[in-house]
Each structure stands twice: as structure tokens, then as C-alpha cells.
Design a protein around this motif. Structure first.
Motif, PDB file in Angstrom:
ATOM      1  N   SER A  79     -54.188  18.757 -20.702  1.00 20.42           N
ATOM      2  CA  SER A  79     -54.603  17.997 -19.636  1.00 20.42           C
ATOM      3  C   SER A  79     -55.050  18.984 -18.376  1.00 20.42           C
ATOM      4  O   SER A  79     -56.122  19.042 -17.926  1.00 20.42           O
ATOM      5  CB  SER A  79     -53.882  16.848 -19.302  1.00 20.42           C
ATOM      6  OG  SER A  79     -53.912  15.974 -20.166  1.00 20.42           O
ATOM      7  N   ILE A  80     -53.958  19.706 -18.108  1.00 18.44           N
ATOM      8  CA  ILE A  80     -54.151  20.785 -16.932  1.00 18.44           C
ATOM      9  C   ILE A  80     -55.344  21.732 -17.458  1.00 18.44           C
ATOM     10  O   ILE A  80     -56.053  22.248 -16.650  1.00 18.44           O
ATOM     11  CB  ILE A  80     -53.014  21.402 -16.729  1.00 18.44           C
ATOM     12  CG1 ILE A  80     -51.821  20.462 -16.153  1.00 18.44           C
ATOM     13  CG2 ILE A  80     -52.945  22.575 -15.844  1.00 18.44           C
ATOM     14  CD1 ILE A  80     -50.491  20.961 -15.717  1.00 18.44           C
ATOM     15  N   ILE A  81     -55.228  22.430 -18.463  1.00 21.35           N
ATOM     16  CA  ILE A  81     -56.394  22.895 -18.973  1.00 21.35           C
ATOM     17  C   ILE A  81     -57.754  22.487 -18.871  1.00 21.35           C
ATOM     18  O   ILE A  81     -58.325  23.208 -18.401  1.00 21.35           O
ATOM     19  CB  ILE A  81     -56.187  23.460 -20.554  1.00 21.35           C
ATOM     20  CG1 ILE A  81     -54.870  24.424 -20.618  1.00 21.35           C
ATOM     21  CG2 ILE A  81     -57.197  24.182 -21.144  1.00 21.35           C
ATOM     22  CD1 ILE A  81     -54.528  25.006 -22.165  1.00 21.35           C
ATOM     23  N   ASP A  82     -57.625  21.263 -19.289  1.00 23.65           N
ATOM     24  CA  ASP A  82     -59.255  20.558 -19.219  1.00 23.65           C
ATOM     25  C   ASP A  82     -59.498  20.486 -17.783  1.00 23.65           C
ATOM     26  O   ASP A  82     -60.814  20.654 -17.260  1.00 23.65           O
ATOM     27  CB  ASP A  82     -58.978  19.235 -19.983  1.00 23.65           C
ATOM     28  CG  ASP A  82     -59.330  19.396 -21.431  1.00 23.65           C
ATOM     29  OD1 ASP A  82     -59.688  20.472 -21.920  1.00 23.65           O
ATOM     30  OD2 ASP A  82     -58.832  18.567 -22.151  1.00 23.65           O
ATOM     31  N   ILE A  83     -58.739  20.094 -16.854  1.00 20.62           N
ATOM     32  CA  ILE A  83     -58.745  19.984 -15.417  1.00 20.62           C
ATOM     33  C   ILE A  83     -59.223  21.280 -14.800  1.00 20.62           C
ATOM     34  O   ILE A  83     -60.171  21.324 -13.905  1.00 20.62           O
ATOM     35  CB  ILE A  83     -57.619  19.246 -14.758  1.00 20.62           C
ATOM     36  CG1 ILE A  83     -57.319  17.763 -15.278  1.00 20.62           C
ATOM     37  CG2 ILE A  83     -57.610  19.535 -13.242  1.00 20.62           C
ATOM     38  CD1 ILE A  83     -55.899  17.297 -14.797  1.00 20.62           C
ATOM     39  N   LEU A  84     -58.644  22.220 -15.120  1.00 24.83           N
ATOM     40  CA  LEU A  84     -58.912  23.547 -14.451  1.00 24.83           C
ATOM     41  C   LEU A  84     -60.226  24.131 -14.815  1.00 24.83           C
ATOM     42  O   LEU A  84     -61.056  24.579 -14.202  1.00 24.83           O
ATOM     43  CB  LEU A  84     -57.787  24.543 -14.695  1.00 24.83           C
ATOM     44  CG  LEU A  84     -56.316  24.158 -13.832  1.00 24.83           C
ATOM     45  CD1 LEU A  84     -55.244  25.395 -14.324  1.00 24.83           C
ATOM     46  CD2 LEU A  84     -56.537  24.355 -12.669  1.00 24.83           C
ATOM     47  N   ARG A  85     -60.320  23.971 -16.035  1.00 19.37           N
ATOM     48  CA  ARG A  85     -61.874  24.535 -16.819  1.00 19.37           C
ATOM     49  C   ARG A  85     -62.939  23.427 -16.008  1.00 19.37           C
ATOM     50  O   ARG A  85     -64.008  23.836 -15.604  1.00 19.37           O
ATOM     51  CB  ARG A  85     -61.826  24.158 -18.431  1.00 19.37           C
ATOM     52  CG  ARG A  85     -63.143  24.614 -18.818  1.00 19.37           C
ATOM     53  CD  ARG A  85     -63.304  24.033 -20.312  1.00 19.37           C
ATOM     54  NE  ARG A  85     -62.419  24.912 -21.211  1.00 19.37           N
ATOM     55  CZ  ARG A  85     -61.326  24.325 -21.802  1.00 19.37           C
ATOM     56  NH1 ARG A  85     -60.994  22.909 -21.717  1.00 19.37           N
ATOM     57  NH2 ARG A  85     -60.378  24.969 -22.500  1.00 19.37           N
ATOM     58  N   ASN A  86     -62.793  22.192 -16.109  1.00 20.80           N
ATOM     59  CA  ASN A  86     -63.810  21.207 -15.348  1.00 20.80           C
ATOM     60  C   ASN A  86     -63.943  21.745 -13.880  1.00 20.80           C
ATOM     61  O   ASN A  86     -65.226  21.742 -13.449  1.00 20.80           O
ATOM     62  CB  ASN A  86     -63.298  19.745 -15.228  1.00 20.80           C
ATOM     63  CG  ASN A  86     -63.311  19.319 -16.813  1.00 20.80           C
ATOM     64  OD1 ASN A  86     -63.835  19.738 -17.568  1.00 20.80           O
ATOM     65  ND2 ASN A  86     -62.524  18.071 -16.843  1.00 20.80           N
ATOM     66  N   GLU A  87     -63.042  21.967 -12.997  1.00 19.75           N
ATOM     67  CA  GLU A  87     -63.011  22.246 -11.743  1.00 19.75           C
ATOM     68  C   GLU A  87     -63.723  23.454 -11.351  1.00 19.75           C
ATOM     69  O   GLU A  87     -64.443  23.758 -10.521  1.00 19.75           O
ATOM     70  CB  GLU A  87     -61.762  21.986 -11.163  1.00 19.75           C
ATOM     71  CG  GLU A  87     -61.653  21.973  -9.578  1.00 19.75           C
ATOM     72  CD  GLU A  87     -62.559  20.997  -8.744  1.00 19.75           C
ATOM     73  OE1 GLU A  87     -62.737  20.914  -7.632  1.00 19.75           O
ATOM     74  OE2 GLU A  87     -62.770  19.825  -9.412  1.00 19.75           O
ATOM     75  N   TYR A  88     -63.472  24.574 -12.122  1.00 24.76           N
ATOM     76  CA  TYR A  88     -63.487  26.147 -11.707  1.00 24.76           C
ATOM     77  C   TYR A  88     -64.530  26.791 -12.654  1.00 24.76           C
ATOM     78  O   TYR A  88     -64.996  27.775 -12.482  1.00 24.76           O
ATOM     79  CB  TYR A  88     -62.162  26.680 -11.613  1.00 24.76           C
ATOM     80  CG  TYR A  88     -61.202  26.218 -10.529  1.00 24.76           C
ATOM     81  CD1 TYR A  88     -61.712  26.291  -9.222  1.00 24.76           C
ATOM     82  CD2 TYR A  88     -60.388  25.596 -10.864  1.00 24.76           C
ATOM     83  CE1 TYR A  88     -60.691  25.866  -8.330  1.00 24.76           C
ATOM     84  CE2 TYR A  88     -59.405  25.000  -9.918  1.00 24.76           C
ATOM     85  CZ  TYR A  88     -59.594  25.181  -8.909  1.00 24.76           C
ATOM     86  OH  TYR A  88     -58.975  24.485  -7.891  1.00 24.76           O
ATOM     87  N   GLY A  89     -64.610  26.217 -13.985  1.00 28.87           N
ATOM     88  CA  GLY A  89     -65.376  26.695 -14.967  1.00 28.87           C
ATOM     89  C   GLY A  89     -65.003  27.901 -15.411  1.00 28.87           C
ATOM     90  O   GLY A  89     -64.109  28.513 -14.916  1.00 28.87           O
TER      91      GLY A  89
ATOM     92  N   SER B   8     -66.319  30.771 -14.885  1.00 27.10           N
ATOM     93  CA  SER B   8     -66.098  32.030 -13.954  1.00 27.10           C
ATOM     94  C   SER B   8     -64.963  32.369 -13.577  1.00 27.10           C
ATOM     95  O   SER B   8     -64.512  33.449 -13.047  1.00 27.10           O
ATOM     96  CB  SER B   8     -67.034  31.879 -12.741  1.00 27.10           C
ATOM     97  OG  SER B   8     -66.785  30.596 -12.133  1.00 27.10           O
ATOM     98  N   ASP B   9     -64.025  31.273 -13.448  1.00 23.75           N
ATOM     99  CA  ASP B   9     -62.605  31.524 -13.135  1.00 23.75           C
ATOM    100  C   ASP B   9     -61.550  31.158 -14.258  1.00 23.75           C
ATOM    101  O   ASP B   9     -60.692  30.512 -13.956  1.00 23.75           O
ATOM    102  CB  ASP B   9     -62.320  30.319 -12.009  1.00 23.75           C
ATOM    103  CG  ASP B   9     -62.655  31.009 -10.606  1.00 23.75           C
ATOM    104  OD1 ASP B   9     -62.722  32.314 -10.334  1.00 23.75           O
ATOM    105  OD2 ASP B   9     -63.186  30.289  -9.794  1.00 23.75           O
ATOM    106  N   SER B  10     -61.913  31.519 -15.544  1.00 22.28           N
ATOM    107  CA  SER B  10     -61.289  31.093 -16.665  1.00 22.28           C
ATOM    108  C   SER B  10     -59.817  31.763 -16.643  1.00 22.28           C
ATOM    109  O   SER B  10     -58.952  31.152 -17.356  1.00 22.28           O
ATOM    110  CB  SER B  10     -61.859  31.614 -17.904  1.00 22.28           C
ATOM    111  OG  SER B  10     -62.190  33.160 -17.961  1.00 22.28           O
ATOM    112  N   HIS B  11     -59.650  32.797 -15.944  1.00 21.29           N
ATOM    113  CA  HIS B  11     -58.213  33.291 -15.789  1.00 21.29           C
ATOM    114  C   HIS B  11     -57.351  32.239 -15.255  1.00 21.29           C
ATOM    115  O   HIS B  11     -56.051  32.446 -15.573  1.00 21.29           O
ATOM    116  CB  HIS B  11     -58.111  34.430 -14.689  1.00 21.29           C
ATOM    117  CG  HIS B  11     -58.487  34.257 -13.385  1.00 21.29           C
ATOM    118  ND1 HIS B  11     -59.977  33.841 -12.856  1.00 21.29           N
ATOM    119  CD2 HIS B  11     -57.675  33.823 -12.252  1.00 21.29           C
ATOM    120  CE1 HIS B  11     -59.722  33.512 -11.698  1.00 21.29           C
ATOM    121  NE2 HIS B  11     -58.419  33.590 -11.146  1.00 21.29           N
TER     122      HIS B  11
END
Length: 243
Positions: A135-145, A147-150
Motif C-alpha cells: 500500500s505504501i509503495i502504491d501511495i508514494l507512486r501515486n503521489e510522486y510519480g 520522477s521520484d521513484s527512488h
């Protein structure tokens, strides 16, 4: 409408369909284990095996956790229920949130509840940890895209960041999520850390010994955490789609 299934005696779902005349398909016996395929309760021969109160397409992947444990017509346990069911837990859910939208997360919640009902406490806590991590992975991906995959993906190692780093990244950026008004605050991070620590311990322990009181507390925390994460995941996805 309802979706019915043909299921082998050990719990492998052979096929499913809203039309009871079509669910038998080509499998009289399970190709995985050889057990007989059933479409109704073997005790009363009347209670059809229902896997969903909604109409599901053939493309939807169903798992053993979607199966009913008892016949709704006569109350007899289906063959795949097994002798290891914990009767004190059979009607209880470890995670009761209904905010999981994607089939992947709905299946995960069902699996968490299933292993809890049979008394597999270590597996329950490990699966909760997995649900939090994804869930956290999906949330961070959704929010930052990307370009901030790190923030969620370690390119040098070719896999997602570890759970501790994911939690830290979410914690460091809590202010970015407060506007969603779903309870993304320090209490959430504290509960996440408590649950993931237990999941980490169970993943590497030889034996597990939790009282029912312990599991009740973990259940309350897991429902709290996953309800917020699932809702935050939904809202960040919607925001991304709008932009």
C-alpha cells in the motif's frame, strides 16, 4: 445476481459463472490434485457453492479465501474447510475494512482473514505486513510519480525499497498527505511500525505464541492502519488521474 463456482474437494477453484448450468465446465476432477469437482454441497445436494454475491467475469482471479466455509442451506462444513478451523474465530475477521478496491487487495484482505480463522497467527501478521508494504509503495507512486521513484524503488538493486525505508519516506512527507484528510499522521506511522515489527519477527521466528488478547489488539491496529492506507491510496490515485 450471484456468481457460483465449481470447486474441488481440497479447495481449488476450477471455474466460476453466474449461470449454474455452465459452471461444471470440462473439469469433473481437479487437474492440480485429482479431487472431485463439486458445484453444490455434498451433504444436502442443494446448497450451490457461491463465491460472490456479485456477477464476476471469468477473468477475475479467485482464491481459496473467497470460498464459503459452510453450506448456506444445511450448515455443513464444505470439504475444504478442514479439521483445523478455529471455531472461536470462524465468524470473525482480523481485518474488516471494506475500503480495498482493487481485486489484489481484496484478495489479500480475504487471505488475511482466512489464515486468522484457522489459527495461523504468524501468517496473519506477515500478510498484514505485506499489505502495508504494498500500500505504501502504491501511495508514494501515486503521489510522486516515476520522477521520484527512488522513494519506493531502489534502481541500483532492481527492486522496491525495504519496508523500513518506505515507512521513513512516508513519515518524512506526512505534510504532503494531510490535505487528503484521511488520518495520515504520526499515530498512523506509530501503528504501522508496531505492526511491521511484529510481521518481521513472525517472518523469522521458529515458533509463535500469541494470546487471543494479543491478536485482538493487533486486529484493531491492522484495521485502523489498512483502512487509512487503502483510502489514501484511492485518493492519491484519483488526484493523479485528475492531473
Amino acid at each position: 445476481m450471484t456468481t457460483y463456482a465449481q470447486v474441488c474437494e481440497t479447495g481449488h477453484i476450477l471455474n466460476h459463472c453466474p449461470n449454474t448450468e455452465w459452471i461444471a465446465g470440462d473439469h469433473n476432477y481437479c487437474p492440480d490434485c485429482g479431487a472431485e469437482g463439486l458445484t453444490e454441497c455434498p451433504n444436502c445436494q442443494d446448497g450451490k457453492i457461491i463465491v460472490s454475491e456479485a456477477v464476476l467475469s471469468n477473468e477475475v482471479e479467485l482464491t481459496r479465501s473467497d470460498l464459503p466455509l459452510y453450506c448456506g442451506n444445511c450448515g455443513t462444513a464444505f470439504p475444504w474447510t478442514g479439521a483445523d478451523e478455529n471455531p472461536q474465530r470462524i465468524n470473525y475477521q482480523f481485518v474488516s475494512t471494506d475500503l480495498a478496491e482493487e481485486i489484489y487487495y481484496r484478495n489479500m484482505v480475504s487471505e488475511i482473514n482466512r489464515v486468522y480463522q484457522v489459527g495461523a497467527d504468524s501468517a496473519t501478521l506477515v500478510l498484514v505486513r505485506k499489505a502495508i508494504e504494498n500500500s505504501i509503495i502504491d501511495i508514494l507512486r501515486n503521489e510522486y510519480g516515476m520522477s521520484d521513484s527512488h522513494l519506493f524503488y531502489d534502481g541500483s538493486k532492481g527492486h522496491h525499497c525495504g519496508i523500513s525505508e518506505l515507512i521513513n519516506n512516508l513519515d518524512d512527507r506526512l505534510d504532503d498527505f494531510r490535505g487528503y484528510n484521511v488520518g495520515a499522521n504520526q499515530t498512523l506511522i506509530t501503528r504501522i511500525n508496531e505492526l511491521t515489527e511484529n510481521g518481521n519477527i513472525e517472518a523469522h521466528s521458529v515458533a509463535s505464541n500469541h494470546s487471543q488478547a494479543d491478536m485482538d489488539q493487533y486486529s484493531e491496529k491492522a484495521d485502523f492502519v489498512l483502512s487509512i492506507l487503502f483510502e489514501l491510496k484511492r485518493r492519491t490515485r484519483e488526484e493523479t488521474n485528475q492531473n
